[in-house]
Write an enzyme that holds these catalytic residues in place. Structure first.
Site, PDB file in Angstrom:
ATOM      1  CG  ASP A   1     -15.236  18.077  13.466  1.00 11.36           C
ATOM      2  OD1 ASP A   1     -15.102  18.865  14.418  1.00 11.36           O
ATOM      3  OD2 ASP A   1     -14.270  17.549  12.885  1.00 11.36           O
TER       4      ASP A   1
ATOM      5  CG  ASP B   1      -8.419  25.286  12.872  1.00 16.51           C
ATOM      6  OD1 ASP B   1      -8.574  24.590  13.888  1.00 16.51           O
ATOM      7  OD2 ASP B   1      -9.370  25.743  12.211  1.00 16.51           O
TER       8      ASP B   1
END
EC number: 4.3.2.10
Length: 258
Positions: A11, A130
């Site tokens: 990330d 997600d």
């Protein structure tokens, strides 16, 4: 049978690799390029880079580090972050990425999936989802803009319906980011993975919850996923990729051993 894949996830925020828990409270892990090199040397099958605030900031992933990563690793890598057009994708692929992944932009404009697949082929197009398990309704809900705590919101999509939709539109692979498990290291949500595997006819990648080698084994053996993505256990050197793959091979998992 195709070999199962071990995929470290990096990330990226403000040019550095970060990691949070359940998509919140991110801490700085380190610089992008050295981490990418380390994982490639340890035996990762591919890497995934998420510029986690690009979509919520209304910008495209910073391409300068994409080029630097391409120069120093010899394994495939996928890049995500604010890709909203064929032109955005073209630039990232030109800078050296092998795949592009879309998440929030696909929710805003589902036709983007088809346009990208038509231009570059389904093998290049990954859709990240997600997904949050809501205990009250006993259902899985798709969330958007999860890289920014202030802007994260539920969509109207149930996860199962969105998994079906993105396949119809041309997704070549799906990464299921299970938000409840993210960074907790208590194992992947096998129930959710099994449900989505039953309706997923493209490669399915599990993401969120890996804490031990057995968690990877369970995802491959019990949910038949094609790849397992993890971050904190690799960043903090809790699990070595080479040793993990040796263990999985010993347990009968078809995997590329270094």
């Amino acid at each position: 049978m195709l070999a199962k894949r071990i995929i470290p996830c990096l990330d990226v925020k403000d040019g550095q690799v970060v990691k949070g828990v359940q998509f919140r409270n991110h801490e700085i892990i380190g610089d992008i390029v050295p981490l990418a090199q380390r994982y490639a040397q340890e035996g990762a099958d591919e890497l995934v880079f998420y510029d986690i605030t690009a979509s919520s900031d209304g910008r495209v992933v910073d391409k300068s580090w994409v080029a630097r990563v391409a120069e120093v690793i010899d394994i495939p890598f996928c890049v995500a972050g604010g890709i909203k057009s064929v032109e955005d994708a073209s630039q990232i692929l030109t800078f050296g990425a092998d795949k592009i992944s879309i998440n929030s932009p696909a929710l805003a404009d589902p036709t983007l999936i088809t346009r990208l697949a038509d231009r570059y082929g389904v093998q290049c197009i990954v859709v990240g989802i997600d997904t949050w398990y809501d205990t009250e309704s006993d259902s899985y809900q798709v969330y958007q803009f999860t890289g920014d705590e202030k802007r994260t919101k539920a969509t109207t999509w149930q996860t199962e319906d969105w998994v079906k939709e993105v396949q119809l539109r041309g997704a070549g692979e799906i990464v299921l980011n299970m938000m409840n498990q993210d960074g907790v290291r208590n194992g992947y949500d096998l129930r959710q993975l099994q449900q989505m595997r039953a309706i997923c006819h493209v490669p399915l990648i599990a993401s969120g919850g890996a804490g031990t080698p057995d968690h990877f084994l369970e995802a491959f053996r019990d949910a038949d996923v094609d790849g397992a993505l993890a971050a904190s256990v690799f960043h903090k050197q809790i699990i070595n990729i080479g040793e993990l793959k040796k263990y999985l091979s010993e347990q009968g998992v078809e995997i590329r051993v270094c």
